[in-house]
Design an enzyme around this catalytic site. Structure first.
Site, PDB file in Angstrom:
ATOM      1  NE  ARG A  77     163.678 -31.482 -56.562  1.00 53.89           N
ATOM      2  CZ  ARG A  77     163.145 -32.616 -55.049  1.00 53.89           C
ATOM      3  NH1 ARG A  77     163.652 -31.364 -53.680  1.00 53.89           N
ATOM      4  NH2 ARG A  77     162.000 -33.243 -55.173  1.00 53.89           N
ATOM      5  CE  LYS A 119     151.240 -47.726 -46.303  1.00 54.69           C
ATOM      6  NZ  LYS A 119     150.493 -46.309 -45.847  1.00 54.69           N
ATOM      7  N   GLY A 151     161.357 -38.583 -56.387  1.00 51.01           N
ATOM      8  CA  GLY A 151     160.805 -39.725 -55.080  1.00 51.01           C
ATOM      9  C   GLY A 151     162.134 -40.655 -54.876  1.00 51.01           C
ATOM     10  N   GLY A 158     155.757 -36.232 -55.754  1.00 49.40           N
ATOM     11  CA  GLY A 158     154.127 -36.233 -55.482  1.00 49.40           C
ATOM     12  C   GLY A 158     153.395 -35.951 -56.853  1.00 49.40           C
TER      13      GLY A 158
HETATM   14  P1  AMP Z   1     157.759 -45.686 -52.310  1.00 43.77           P
HETATM   15  O1  AMP Z   1     158.052 -43.916 -52.254  1.00 43.77           O
HETATM   16  O2  AMP Z   1     156.723 -46.197 -52.232  1.00 43.77           O
HETATM   17  O3  AMP Z   1     158.771 -45.711 -53.854  1.00 43.77           O
HETATM   18  O4  AMP Z   1     158.808 -47.090 -51.827  1.00 43.77           O
HETATM   19  C1  AMP Z   1     160.190 -46.485 -51.855  1.00 43.77           C
HETATM   20  C2  AMP Z   1     160.643 -47.886 -50.516  1.00 43.77           C
HETATM   21  O5  AMP Z   1     160.247 -48.839 -50.334  1.00 43.77           O
HETATM   22  C3  AMP Z   1     162.504 -47.605 -49.861  1.00 43.77           C
HETATM   23  O6  AMP Z   1     162.708 -47.497 -48.949  1.00 43.77           O
HETATM   24  C4  AMP Z   1     162.349 -49.158 -50.477  1.00 43.77           C
HETATM   25  O7  AMP Z   1     163.681 -49.535 -49.593  1.00 43.77           O
HETATM   26  C5  AMP Z   1     161.225 -49.902 -49.890  1.00 43.77           C
HETATM   27  N1  AMP Z   1     161.139 -51.439 -50.012  1.00 43.77           N
HETATM   28  C6  AMP Z   1     161.410 -51.740 -51.524  1.00 43.77           C
HETATM   29  N2  AMP Z   1     160.862 -52.980 -51.994  1.00 43.77           N
HETATM   30  C7  AMP Z   1     161.042 -53.229 -50.046  1.00 43.77           C
HETATM   31  C8  AMP Z   1     160.741 -54.405 -49.541  1.00 43.77           C
HETATM   32  N3  AMP Z   1     160.860 -55.537 -49.907  1.00 43.77           N
HETATM   33  N4  AMP Z   1     160.467 -54.738 -48.181  1.00 43.77           N
HETATM   34  C9  AMP Z   1     160.303 -52.813 -47.771  1.00 43.77           C
HETATM   35  N5  AMP Z   1     160.962 -51.970 -48.845  1.00 43.77           N
HETATM   36  C10 AMP Z   1     161.349 -52.426 -49.268  1.00 43.77           C
END
Ligand code: AMP
Length: 392
Positions: free
Chosen positions: A35, A201, A349, A372
Site C-alpha cells: 500500500r 459467503k 482483500g 470493501g
Molecule cells: P471472501 O472474503 O468472502 O472473499 O472469502 C475469502 C475466504 O474464503 C478465504 O479465506 C478462503 O480460504 C475462503 N474459502 C474459499 N473457498 C472456500 C471453501 N470451499 N470452503 C471454505 N472457505 C473457503
C-alpha cells in the site's frame, strides 16, 4: 468527471493527501508495504510539481488507549522516507501546535506525515463519524485536498468527506486507476465479459451478483459460495460452507440466469480444513465431506471460458487457498488469466492476497487495493469518498 491531481497548479501549495497506509504490522514492523508503494506515484507527482505535501492516513482501529501504540504510523514514515529517498517528518499528533508549526515552516517539496487519523476515534469517533469540526480543522491546514485512499472511499470519514467539503479537491492516481479498472470496466466491458466469484459467503456478495449478472456474459461461482447455490438445487453438500439465509436468493438467480451462472461439477473434499483433498463429482458428496476446492473438470470448464474472454473480473478465491492442499483451483485460474487478451481485474482483500501470495500479481491488469471499496464499486454503488470530490 472528477478533478484529479493533474487539474491543479501545485507549486508552493500545501497539499493534503489522504493515503491508505493501513499496512499489516507485526510488533511495529511493516510486513507488507504494497500500500505504501502504491501511494508513491501521487506523492512523487506532488513533490515534482513543487507542493508542500501533508499526508494523512488511518492504521487499524483505535477503540481504547492501548490500541494506540500498535497502530502508531511512525514506521510508515520511516519506510516512506526510504522509498522517496527524502526526509518525511512525522508528527505524532493529529492536531495542535507541533503540527501547525511544522506546516508553517514547510518549504516546497517537504513531506509531513500526520499521526493515525483514527487516534481521533478515542474521543467520540470523530474521524470515523465525520465530526464536522475535525474535518474543518484538517482542511484549515492545507490549500488543496487529494484523495488517494481507495480503501476508505466507501466510508464517510472526517479525513475524506469532511476535509473535501471545505477545500478544492481531486483524486490521486491510485483512486483514478481503481475507477478506470473497476467502475469503467464494468460499465463498458469488452466482451465476452466473465466474472469469477468465490470466497466464503454468498450473503456478502448478493448485491455484487445482482449487479454483475445483468452485465456479464458468464458468472463462474467457486469457493465456499458455490455450496449455497448447489444446496439450492438439492445437492448434498456435507459439511461445506452454507449460507442458509441465501438459499432462496441462489435458487432465484439460477432460475433467472441458468445459462450465465456456471457452478462446479466436481470438487476436492476433506473431513477438515487441515486435511488433504479427495476429488469427487458434486453428486457423489457424502454427509461427512467438506468441499474445499474446485475439481479438475470444473477447472477445465472455468479456464476455457476465462481464456475466451476479453474482460475478466475476479472476486474471491475458489478454494481454501491458505492450505496448500486446496490451492489448485485458484492457481489454475491465475494461469488461465495470464492468457486473457484483454483486461483482468482482481478485487481487493483476500483475492488480492491469494494472487500475491501465489506470485501471480504481475500478470493482472489491475489488483485493487481496497476490499470493501472494490466490492461496493462492483455492486454499482457511488462511493462517498469519490462523490465528495470537485467536478471538472
Ligand atoms: P471472501 O472474503 O468472502 O472473499 O472469502 C475469502 C475466504 O474464503 C478465504 O479465506 C478462503 O480460504 C475462503 N474459502 C474459499 N473457498 C472456500 C471453501 N470451499 N470452503 C471454505 N472457505 C473457503
Amino acid at each position: 468527471m472528477k478533478k484529479t491531481i493533474r487539474d491543479y497548479d501545485l507549486s508552493n501549495k500545501k497539499v493534503l493527501i489522504r493515503c491508505d497506509f493501513n499496512v499489516p504490522m507485526k510488533d511495529g514492523v511493516i510486513t507488507d508495504d504494497y500500500r505504501i508503494q502504491s501511494s508513491l506515484p501521487t506523492i512523487q507527482y506532488a513533490l515534482d510539481h513543487g507542493a508542500k505535501v501533508i499526508l494523512l492516513s488511518h492504521l487499524g482501529r483505535i477503540k481504547e488507549e492501548s490500541d494506540k501504540a500498535k497502530n502508531d504510523l511512525k514506521p510508515v514514515a520511516v519506510r516512506l522516507s526510504e522509498l522517496l529517498n527524502q526526509e518525511v517528518l512525522f508528527i505524532p499528533e493529529t492536531r495542535g501546535k507541533e503540527l501547525e508549526d511544522a506546516i508553517a515552516h514547510m518549504n516546497e517539496k517537504d513531506v509531513i506525515l500526520i499521526q493515525n487519523t483514527r487516534y481521533e476515534d478515542l474521543d467520540g469517533k470523530k474521524e470515523s463519524k465525520n465530526d464536522p469540526e475535525l474535518g474543518r480543522y484538517w482542511a484549515s491546514l492545507g490549500d488543496l485536498y487529494i484523495n488517494d485512499a481507495f480503501g476508505t472511499c466507501h466510508r464517510e470519514h472526517a479525513s475524506n468527506v469532511g476535509i473535501a467539503s471545505h477545500l478544492p479537491s481531486g483524486i490521486g492516481f491510485l483512486v483514478e486507476k481503481e475507477i478506470e479498472n473497476i467502475e469503467q470496466v464494468v460499465a463498458n466491458p469488452e466482451r465476452p465479459f466473465t466474472v469469477i466469484l468465490g470466497g466464503a459467503k454468498v450473503s456478502d456478495k448478493i448485491k455484487v451478483i445482482e449487479n454483475l449478472v445483468t452485465k456479464a456474459d458468464h458468472i463462474l461461482i467457486g469457493g465456499g459460495m458455490a455450496y449455497t447455490f448447489l444446496k439450492s438445487l438439492g445437492y448434498e453438500i456435507g459439511t461445506s460452507l452454507l449460507d442458509t439465509e441465501s438459499i432462496e436468493f441462489c435458487k432465484e438467480m439460477l432460475k433467472q440466469y441458468p445459462d450465465k451462472i456456471v457452478l462446479p461439477t466436481d470438487h476436492y473434499v476433506s473431513d477438515s480444513t487441515e486435511g488433504v483433498g479427495t476429488l469427487k463429482k458434486v453428486e457423489e458428496t457424502e454427509p461427512t465431506d467438506m468441499g474445499l476446492d474446485i475439481g479438475d473438470q470444473t477447472i477445465s470448464q472455468f479456464t476455457d471460458l476465462i481464456k475466451q474472454s476479453h474482460t475478466v473480473i475476479w472476486n474471491g478465491p475458489v478454494g481454501l487457498f491458505e492450505n496448500p492442499s486446496f490451492q489448485k483451483g485458484t492457481i489454475a485460474l491465475c494461469e488461465a488469466m495470464k492468457q486473457v487478451e484483454g483486461k483482468t481485474v482482481v478485487g481487493g482483500g483476500d483475492t488480492a492476497s491469494a494472487v500475491q501470495s501465489l506470485g501471480y500479481q504481475s500478470y493482472f491488469t489491475h489488483i485493487s487495493t481496497g476490499g470493501g471499496a472494490s466490492l461496493e464499486l462492483l455492486e454499482g454503488k457511488q462511493l462517498p469518498g469519490i462523490t465528495c470530490i470537485s467536478e471538472k
